[in-house]
Structures are given as C-alpha cells and as structure tokens.
Design a protein around this motif. Structure first.
Motif, PDB file in Angstrom:
ATOM      1  N   TYR A  93       0.818  -1.205   0.000  1.00 53.10           N
ATOM      2  CA  TYR A  93       0.000   0.000   0.000  1.00 53.10           C
ATOM      3  C   TYR A  93       0.846   1.247   0.000  1.00 53.10           C
ATOM      4  CZ  TYR A  93      -3.543  -3.316   1.456  1.00 53.10           C
ATOM      5  OH  TYR A  93      -4.372  -4.381   1.505  1.00 53.10           O
ATOM      6  N   ARG A  94       0.222   2.325  -0.480  1.00 52.14           N
ATOM      7  CA  ARG A  94       0.816   3.632  -0.322  1.00 52.14           C
ATOM      8  C   ARG A  94      -0.032   4.367   0.697  1.00 52.14           C
ATOM      9  NH1 ARG A  94       0.917   6.310  -5.696  1.00 52.14           N
ATOM     10  NH2 ARG A  94       2.247   4.596  -6.253  1.00 52.14           N
ATOM     11  N   PHE A  95       0.591   4.998   1.655  1.00 56.45           N
ATOM     12  CA  PHE A  95      -0.194   5.731   2.645  1.00 56.45           C
ATOM     13  C   PHE A  95       0.563   6.972   3.079  1.00 56.45           C
ATOM     14  CE2 PHE A  95       2.484   3.920   5.925  1.00 56.45           C
ATOM     15  CZ  PHE A  95       2.826   2.686   5.395  1.00 56.45           C
ATOM     16  N   LEU A  96      -0.134   7.802   3.834  1.00 56.19           N
ATOM     17  CA  LEU A  96       0.420   9.104   4.205  1.00 56.19           C
ATOM     18  C   LEU A  96       1.765   8.925   4.923  1.00 56.19           C
ATOM     19  CD1 LEU A  96      -0.467  12.065   4.066  1.00 56.19           C
ATOM     20  CD2 LEU A  96      -1.232  11.815   6.433  1.00 56.19           C
ATOM     21  N   LYS A  99       7.018   6.889   2.800  1.00 54.54           N
ATOM     22  CA  LYS A  99       8.445   6.966   2.460  1.00 54.54           C
ATOM     23  C   LYS A  99       9.256   7.537   3.626  1.00 54.54           C
ATOM     24  CE  LYS A  99       8.425   6.852  -2.495  1.00 54.54           C
ATOM     25  NZ  LYS A  99       7.180   7.462  -3.039  1.00 54.54           N
ATOM     26  N   LEU A 101       8.444   7.450   6.741  1.00 56.82           N
ATOM     27  CA  LEU A 101       8.454   6.473   7.831  1.00 56.82           C
ATOM     28  C   LEU A 101       9.515   5.405   7.565  1.00 56.82           C
ATOM     29  CD1 LEU A 101       6.972   5.714  10.413  1.00 56.82           C
ATOM     30  CD2 LEU A 101       5.536   4.216   9.056  1.00 56.82           C
TER      31      LEU A 101
END
Lengths: 268, 324
Positions: A93-96, A99, A101
């Motif tokens: 997934y991509r989430f807020l 990168k 983190l």
C-alpha cells in the motif's frame, strides 16, 4: 566464465585467513595457563578440559549464556511479529508518510548504540525494567525491527499480488489470509529475518552491558569483567569465547541454504 | 506494480512505529534535554543553551579538539576499510566454487566471523596479536619485525584494520555472491558467443548486476565502521594514547566514564546528525537507482544489464534460450 583465474588459491587463502585466529582461540582454550604463558606451541601439548569444566560448573559463568539466549530469543520474537504486518503494508500500500516512515526506520538501524546507551539506562531504570532480559530485548529492537521490516518487505514484494486478491475473493478475512497464506509463502524470508535478528542481538555488547548489572548479565559482559578481576586467565577467556561462537555456528548451519539470498535481504 | 493508496495500512505499521518510537524518540528527547544543560552533580541542572554545541565544533577547546580528532580518525578508518573490503569482497565472491558441497562449506565458514560477538572478536585478535602468547605477534617478532600493538600506534592501527577486514569482508562477499547468483546462465553464453574477454564480462554483466547489493554493502559497512566501538575498545582500549579512539569510544568515555551528560548529549546529537545525513544520501541514491531500473526494465525488458556496444546479447540470446 563465472569466476576468475586462480580462484581456488584465493578462496583457500581467504578461508585460512578467516580460520587461523579462530583456531588459535580454540587451541588456547585447551591449554593450561602455564603452557600458554611459558611456551609457544602450535597445538596443546598437555590438553586439558579444566576451563570448560569451570564454565559449566560455575553458575556465574553458565548463567551468562542463558541470559544472553533469553534476550536474543525475546528480541527475535518481538521483532518478527511487529515487522511482518508492517512489511506487508510497505510492500502493498501507499499511505500518508510511508516513504518518510521507511527512511526514519532505516535511520534507526544506523544509529550508533553509544548514543543510546545513557538514555536507555535512564529510561529502563525509570520503568523498572533495568537488569531484566526485557530491557535488552526492547533496546535491541531499535536496530532489529527496522532490519526485519527491510528484509521482510523484500520477500513480501516477491509474492504476486494476485494471490492476495484471490484469497480475499475466496472470502478469507485479513488475519486468516495473513496467517494461513502469506506467512507460509514467505517462510524462508521469515527464517532469514529471524537469523539476522538473532545475529545482531547476539553480537551486540554495549547496550546489553549497560542495561544489566547482576540478574541478566550477558555472557559477553561476564567475560570482560572476570578477566580484569582475575588477572590474566587466558585459558578461561578463550574457552568462554569458543562457547560464544557455537550458537552462531549452529544457526548458520540451519540456514546455510538461504545465506546467499538472505544476505541480499531478499532484493537482488 | 502500482501500489494502491490505503490509509488503513497505518494500522499495520502502528506496532512497529510504537516499538521503535519507544526506543528511539523517548531517549532522543532526553538527549536533547541534556544537551542544553550543565550539571554539577546532585541532579542539579543549569540551562546552558547552545554552549556545548559551540564548544564541540570549536577545535581550540578540549571537548571540540577531542571530538574533531576522533571524527577525523573515524572517517579515515571508514575510508581505509571500505577501500580494502569492497574490492576484496568482490574478488572472494568471484572465487566462490560453483557447485557441490564446497559451496555450503565456504558459505558457512565465510559467515562464521559475522556471528561472533563483537567483544569476542576483539578477544580473538588480542590473543592472536600479542607478541608473547599470540601466533601473529610471535611470528612477526620472530621474523625480526618489531610489532607490538599495545605500545606502537601504527601497529595498533594495522591490527584494528586487519581485524575489521577479517570480521566484515565476508558480509561484502556474501552480498556480492547473492548478486552474482541472480545472473542467468544465458548472459554468459551470449558473452561467450561474442568472444567477450574476462574483463568485459565482469564490467558489462557482473558489475551492473552487483551494483545494487554493492550499494547496500557500502552503506552497511560505512555505517557500522562509523559507529565501531566494541572491537577496538577490547583490543587497544582506544590507545596507545588516543591513537585509536573513535567517536563512539570518545562518547562512551564522556557519557559513562565521566558522566558529563551535557557534553555527551551534544556530541550524540551531532554524531547522529552526521549519520542521518549520510544515510539520507544513500537512501536517495538507492531509491533512485531502483526507480531507474524499473523504468528501464519496463521500456526494454530484454536488455536489462546494459550491454557493451560490442556485446549484443538480445539477438544471440533468443535461440540459445530456446535450446536450453
């Protein structure tokens, strides 16, 4: 075509270079102290087991091994179990802030232990975990958890996304999919990650020594202290050293088929 | 492979975030707090502002002089071991046997030094290098060389460097070996058909395939050598004099030896900042290299390993693959 001329000679020389110091340690551990100090012998002329006997009968010595193994195992279990879901999330997934983190995690792997020694001492004293295996296990998480996430992310990315989708279509819930399908698929990756967590927790001394005093003292710390107190007991020191190599050698033997891909952290 | 946007993924990352934040952010806050204060014992703290940082970066003061000297030594040490370990690791990886039981044997022996606790590594080299009881020290002295790592700074440096090469070259070698293993046989066959020299094969096939793992190897080796503490501490104790006192050794001396919390905390922060910057540079380079590779792979999947002009594997490859 694959390799270079003279490779057998190079390999043999390098392996000798690796093994010679270890041989010397083993050799020393079977000698009496009188022999070590008085003569230069390439192998023990009066072989003795007295150093090993002392370690196995003296509780202050062998408890060190148990303490060390205890925090290493706790650390490995914590690291793998928190890192698995995170590795899945980073891989799928991509989430807020993902990168940032990931970079923040990675930077903790690189943080020098010396920086954290003193604050950890304060922190774990304050919450009453000082001198327990939990303190060391949690402290070692700072470099093992990021490493485990990093390795496992590589292995999870190797699993085709279609498998997730098929499983969800078949009505698997997320936890059930995770345990029944994903974990068996990346079992070798989990083995590799566990190997690395074991390795880095087992070899670390500075934090382990700072966070323990009596009850949970690791073998590495016992070695340094006893030697300075007892003067020059080289034989005993060597025997203790040999015994610390054995768990590592056993672990390597079990994962020998995965070592190559493991060291590439699953991302060649 | 496009990732889907899903903010719920944060729930999966939360445990990791909490564990690492507990052991990274909390202590770091203590460090920042200490770095601004001065203490005269008895838990009495005084506000000192950026005083420690000024002192730290000024070579004329005691603290600054020690810090900058140890930083210089540490950078020099990292450069030397990288210059030795990376080429040596590549050579060892290329020398690995190709099949049979010797592969497993070599891998196990190579990995052995990595699994030895760091203080035992120090002990091994202490015992090995001592002129009176050590094989290496004794032999060198018997050959007429005046070798003594306890009293001679150059000998101490050589010992620490050889120890690090002994300890960590295997990591580079194993990483490179993993990179080499992932090269399909067909590439070598194509190179053979084109009559490529040994050097051309290395430059056009093996090195490009290894560069990703090599980057990881350089990153890990640089970082770990930059924060090296235990091994030189056990062997030389930072001596003779201060000649092998690296940044971590200096820091532990100040923090746990003198309990000079303010100075130690300021040093920690600067130290951490350097590491963070280097780490960020590597991370950017690495992700960019990964993205480039992906783009390249998508546009021309068959010629991924950037062939030499003379070495056109695409056409030569196709029939070969069919045969194999």
């Amino acid at each position: 075509m694959h390799s270079i001329p003279g490779r057998r000679v190079i390999m043999a020389l390098f392996l000798i270079f690796l093994l010679l110091p270890i041989y010397w340690l083993v050799n020393m551990s079977f000698k009496t102290n009188a022999e070590i100090v008085s003569t230069m012998t390439l192998w023990p002329h009066t072989p003795t087991l007295q150093h090993y006997r002392r370690i196995f009968t003296d509780e202050s010595w062998y408890s060190g091994y148990i303490n060390s193994l205890e925090y290493v195992v706790i650390n490995t279990i914590i690291s793998i179990s928190v890192a698995l879901p995170a590795a899945y999330a980073f891989s799928r997934y991509r989430f807020l802030g993902d990168k940032h983190l990931f970079f923040w995690l990675l930077s903790n792997r690189m943080a020098p232990a010396a920086v954290y020694a003193l604050p950890f001492f304060n922190l774990y004293s304050a919450i009453g975990l000082f001198d327990t295996p939990w303190a060391v296990a949690l402290a070692h998480c700072i470099f093992n958890v990021p490493l485990a996430v990093w390795i496992l992310e590589g292995f999870v990315s190797g699993v085709p996304r279609e498998i997730d989708e098929t499983a969800f279509l078949d009505g698997y819930s997320f936890p059930r999919f995770f345990i029944r399908i994903l974990v068996p698929l990346i079992a070798s990756g989990i083995g590799v990650a566990a190997f690395f967590c074991f390795m880095f927790s087992w070899v670390e001394l500075l934090l382990a020594r700072t966070l323990t005093s009596v009850q949970a003292k690791p073998i590495a710390a016992i070695m340094t202290r006893t030697v300075s107190a007892a003067g020059m007991d080289w034989g005993l020191l060597a025997a203790a050293g040999v015994l610390t190599i054995i768990p590592g050698a056993l672990v390597i033997w079990f994962v020998r088929n995965y070592i190559a891909s493991g060291f590439a952290l699953g991302r060649v | 492979m496009d990732k889907t946007v899903n903010q719920k993924a944060w729930f999966l990352v939360l445990p990791v975030f909490l564990v690492v934040a507990f052991s990274a952010v909390l202590p770091l806050m203590t460090v920042v707090n200490y770095s601004m204060q001065d203490t005269f014992g008895n838990n009495q703290f005084f506000w000192n502002g950026v005083g420690w940082f000024k002192e730290l970066l000024d070579p004329s003061t005691d603290l600054g002089g020690r810090f900058l000297a140890s930083l210089g030594r540490n950078l020099f040490f990292s450069m030397v071991i990288l210059a030795i370990e990376v080429p040596l690791g590549i050579v060892v990886a290329l020398s690995m046997p190709r099949q049979g039981w010797t592969v497993a044997a070599c891998l196990v022996i190579l990995a052995l030094p990595l699994l030895i606790p760091w203080n035992v590594v120090g002990t091994i080299w202490q015992i090995f290098g001592r002129p009176d009881i050590g094989l290496m020290g004794y032999t060198l002295n018997a050959m007429g060389l005046d070798y003594n790592y306890v009293s001679n700074a150059v000998d101490a440096w050589i010992t620490v460097i050889v120890m690090d090469v002994w300890h960590w070259t295997s990591l580079v070698a194993l990483l490179c070996y993993a990179g080499l293993k992932s090269i399909p046989e067909a590439y070598y066959q194509a190179a053979q058909i084109d009559g490529a020299s040994r050097w051309a094969v290395f430059k056009a096939i093996q090195l490009p395939k290894m560069n990703r793992v090599l980057l990881i190897a350089v990153l890990l080796r640089f970082m770990d050598s930059f924060m090296i503490y235990t091994e030189p501490f056990v062997v030389t104790g930072g001596g003779p004099g201060n000649s092998t006192t690296f940044v971590s050794i200096e820091l532990v001396k100040i923090a746990l030896g003198q309990f000079d919390l303010g100075k130690a905390a300021a040093l920690s922060l600067v130290y951490n900042l350097i590491i963070l910057i280097v780490c960020w540079i590597f991370y950017t380079v690495m992700t960019n290299a990964g993205a480039e590779r992906k783009v390249q792979a998508e546009s021309e999947p068959a010629t991924e390993p950037k062939p030499l002009a003379a070495l056109k594997p695409v056409t030569a490859l196709k029939p070969k693959e069919g045969v194999a």
